[in-house]
Design a protein around this motif. Structure first.
Motif, short mmCIF file in Angstrom:
data_model
loop_
_atom_site.label_atom_id
_atom_site.label_comp_id
_atom_site.label_asym_id
_atom_site.label_seq_id
_atom_site.Cartn_x
_atom_site.Cartn_y
_atom_site.Cartn_z
N GLN A 194 42.54 -45.86 -52.76
CA GLN A 194 42.68 -46.93 -51.77
C GLN A 194 42.96 -48.29 -52.40
O GLN A 194 43.61 -49.14 -51.80
N TYR A 195 42.43 -48.50 -53.61
CA TYR A 195 42.56 -49.82 -54.24
C TYR A 195 43.38 -49.76 -55.53
O TYR A 195 43.18 -50.57 -56.43
N ALA A 196 44.31 -48.84 -55.59
CA ALA A 196 45.14 -48.69 -56.79
C ALA A 196 45.97 -49.95 -57.08
O ALA A 196 46.40 -50.17 -58.21
N ASP A 197 46.18 -50.79 -56.06
CA ASP A 197 46.96 -52.01 -56.26
C ASP A 197 46.17 -53.10 -56.99
O ASP A 197 46.76 -53.97 -57.64
N VAL A 198 44.84 -53.04 -56.92
CA VAL A 198 44.03 -54.09 -57.57
C VAL A 198 43.07 -53.53 -58.63
O VAL A 198 42.52 -54.30 -59.41
N GLU A 225 34.42 -55.18 -51.21
CA GLU A 225 34.49 -56.57 -50.77
C GLU A 225 35.08 -57.45 -51.87
O GLU A 225 35.92 -58.31 -51.60
N PHE A 226 34.65 -57.22 -53.11
CA PHE A 226 35.20 -57.98 -54.23
C PHE A 226 36.69 -57.70 -54.39
O PHE A 226 37.50 -58.61 -54.58
N CYS A 227 37.06 -56.43 -54.30
CA CYS A 227 38.47 -56.06 -54.47
C CYS A 227 39.34 -56.53 -53.30
O CYS A 227 40.53 -56.79 -53.48
N ASP A 228 38.76 -56.63 -52.12
CA ASP A 228 39.50 -57.20 -50.99
C ASP A 228 39.87 -58.65 -51.28
O ASP A 228 40.97 -59.10 -50.94
N SER A 229 38.97 -59.38 -51.93
CA SER A 229 39.28 -60.77 -52.28
C SER A 229 40.36 -60.82 -53.36
O SER A 229 41.24 -61.68 -53.33
N LEU A 230 40.31 -59.88 -54.32
CA LEU A 230 41.38 -59.80 -55.32
C LEU A 230 42.71 -59.54 -54.65
O LEU A 230 43.75 -60.12 -55.02
N ARG A 231 42.70 -58.67 -53.67
CA ARG A 231 43.93 -58.31 -52.94
C ARG A 231 44.52 -59.53 -52.23
O ARG A 231 45.74 -59.72 -52.21
N GLU A 232 43.65 -60.35 -51.66
CA GLU A 232 44.13 -61.57 -50.99
C GLU A 232 44.85 -62.48 -51.97
O GLU A 232 45.92 -63.02 -51.67
N PHE A 233 44.27 -62.67 -53.15
CA PHE A 233 44.90 -63.51 -54.16
C PHE A 233 46.19 -62.88 -54.66
O PHE A 233 47.19 -63.56 -54.87
N GLN A 234 46.17 -61.56 -54.84
CA GLN A 234 47.36 -60.86 -55.30
C GLN A 234 48.50 -60.99 -54.28
O GLN A 234 49.65 -61.22 -54.65
N ALA A 247 45.55 -60.68 -60.11
CA ALA A 247 44.12 -60.47 -59.85
C ALA A 247 43.84 -58.97 -59.85
O ALA A 247 44.18 -58.27 -58.91
N ARG A 248 43.22 -58.51 -60.94
CA ARG A 248 42.99 -57.06 -61.07
C ARG A 248 41.60 -56.79 -61.64
O ARG A 248 41.18 -57.44 -62.60
N LEU A 249 40.93 -55.83 -61.07
CA LEU A 249 39.66 -55.35 -61.61
C LEU A 249 39.97 -54.35 -62.72
O LEU A 249 40.81 -53.47 -62.54
N ARG A 250 39.27 -54.47 -63.85
CA ARG A 250 39.49 -53.55 -64.97
C ARG A 250 38.36 -52.52 -65.10
O ARG A 250 38.60 -51.35 -65.30
N TRP A 251 37.11 -52.99 -65.02
CA TRP A 251 35.98 -52.06 -65.09
C TRP A 251 34.71 -52.76 -64.62
O TRP A 251 34.74 -53.97 -64.33
N GLY A 252 33.66 -52.00 -64.48
CA GLY A 252 32.40 -52.57 -64.03
C GLY A 252 31.23 -51.72 -64.50
O GLY A 252 31.40 -50.53 -64.79
N LYS A 253 30.07 -52.33 -64.58
CA LYS A 253 28.88 -51.60 -65.02
C LYS A 253 27.63 -52.17 -64.36
O LYS A 253 27.65 -53.26 -63.79
N GLU A 254 26.56 -51.41 -64.47
CA GLU A 254 25.24 -51.89 -64.09
C GLU A 254 24.52 -52.32 -65.36
O GLU A 254 24.56 -51.62 -66.38
N LYS A 255 23.91 -53.49 -65.32
CA LYS A 255 23.09 -53.95 -66.44
C LYS A 255 21.91 -54.72 -65.88
O LYS A 255 22.10 -55.64 -65.07
N ALA A 276 40.84 -68.49 -61.57
CA ALA A 276 39.69 -67.99 -62.33
C ALA A 276 38.36 -68.45 -61.74
O ALA A 276 37.41 -67.68 -61.63
N THR A 277 38.30 -69.71 -61.32
CA THR A 277 37.05 -70.25 -60.76
C THR A 277 36.70 -69.54 -59.47
O THR A 277 35.53 -69.20 -59.22
N TYR A 278 37.70 -69.30 -58.62
CA TYR A 278 37.45 -68.64 -57.33
C TYR A 278 37.01 -67.19 -57.52
O TYR A 278 36.10 -66.71 -56.83
N ILE A 279 37.63 -66.50 -58.48
CA ILE A 279 37.25 -65.11 -58.73
C ILE A 279 35.83 -65.06 -59.31
O ILE A 279 35.04 -64.18 -58.98
N ALA A 280 35.51 -66.01 -60.18
CA ALA A 280 34.17 -66.06 -60.75
C ALA A 280 33.12 -66.25 -59.65
O ALA A 280 32.03 -65.67 -59.71
N GLU A 281 33.44 -67.05 -58.63
CA GLU A 281 32.52 -67.24 -57.51
C GLU A 281 32.29 -65.93 -56.78
O GLU A 281 31.15 -65.59 -56.42
#
Length: 204
Positions: A68-72, A96-105, A111-119, A134-139
Motif C-alpha cells: 500500500q505504501y510502496a511509493d513512500v 499516519e507518518f507515511c501519509d504525511s510523507l505522501r503529502e510532501f511527496q 520524502a521516503r521512509l527507509r526503516w524503523g525500530k523499537e528502542k 526536514a523540520t516538518y518531517i522531524a515534527e
C-alpha cells in the motif's frame, strides 16, 4: 494427534525463524491447537495451525503495508540493511507518518521512509527527505514517537511503558507479561526513557 509439526518445521513452512514463532506464541493472541509447552523448543502445531500463523507472520512483516505504501516506503538495502522492527500494534502510527510523507511527496518533495525500530519502548523512524521539509518531517516523527509511548506495540490499545528487570516495552495490561516481572524502581515511574535521560543529564 499424529500430524504434529515441530516449531522448527513450522518456521520452515512459514519461511521465518523459530524465535518469531516463539514470540507470537508468547504474545498469546494466536496459539497452536495442542497445549503449549513451557519449553519453546517443544511447542508443536497441527497442519491447520499453519495457515493462522501464516496470516500472523505476514501481519508482523507488514506485507500489506509494504504494498500500500510502496511509493513512500523504500526499504533499506545493502550490508546491515534494516526493516520495520517493531510490533504490528503500531501500524496505525506508521501509516499516519507515511501519509504525511505522501503529502510532501505529492507536493514535489523527496520524502521516503527507509526503516524503523523499537528502542526503549518507543518507535524510531529513519527517513530520507528534501532539506526544505526536514523540520516538518522531524515534527511528524516526534508525533509518532509520542503516540508509540501510549499505544501497545502488540495490539495498538492504550498502553504505557512497562519496565521489567531486563527489558522495557510499551504494552497494554493484556500484553505486559512480555517484559516479565516488573522492576518496582522503574516500572510506572519512567514513562519515557529519552525524557528521563535528559532530566538526569540536566540534573547532573
Amino acid at each position: 494427534m499424529s500430524d504434529l509439526i515441530s516449531i522448527r518445521e513450522a518456521a520452515s513452512l512459514l519461511d521465518t525463524d523459530v524465535m518469531l514463532i516463539a514470540h507470537i506464541v508468547d504474545v498469546g493472541d494466536v496459539l497452536p491447537t495442542p497445549p503449549v509447552s513451557k519449553d519453546f523448543q517443544e511447542i508443536v502445531f497441527t497442519s491447520g495451525d499453519i495457515e493462522r500463523f501464516q496470516t500472523e507472520v505476514a501481519r508482523r512483516r507488514f506485507d500489506d503495508f509494504k504494498v500500500q505504501y510502496a511509493d513512500v516506503y523504500v526499504q533499506d538495502e545493502g550490508p546491515g540493511a534494516r526493516g520495520l522492527e517493531f510490533g504490528p500494534g503500531w501500524l496505525g502510527i506508521l501509516k499516519e507518518f507515511c501519509d504525511s510523507l505522501r503529502e510532501f511527496q505529492n507536493a514535489g518533495y523527496r520524502a521516503r521512509l527507509r526503516w524503523g525500530k523499537e528502542k526503549f519502548g518507543a518507535m524510531r523512524l529513519f527517513y530520507d527527505c528534501s532539506d526544505e521539509i526536514a523540520t516538518y518531517i522531524a515534527e511528524r516523527k516526534g508525533i509518532a514517537y509520542g503516540k508509540s509511548l501510549r499505544s501497545c506495540q502488540e495490539c495498538g490499545e492504550p498502553a504505557r511503558l512497562q519496565f521489567g528487570y531486563s527489558i522495557c516495552l510499551t504494552l497494554c495490561d493484556r500484553h505486559k507479561h512480555l517484559v516479565g516481572e516488573p522492576d518496582p524502581e522503574r516500572d510506572g515511574i519512567i514513562l519515557d526513557v529519552d525524557a528521563w535521560s535528559r532530566q538526569q543529564r540536566e540534573g547532573a
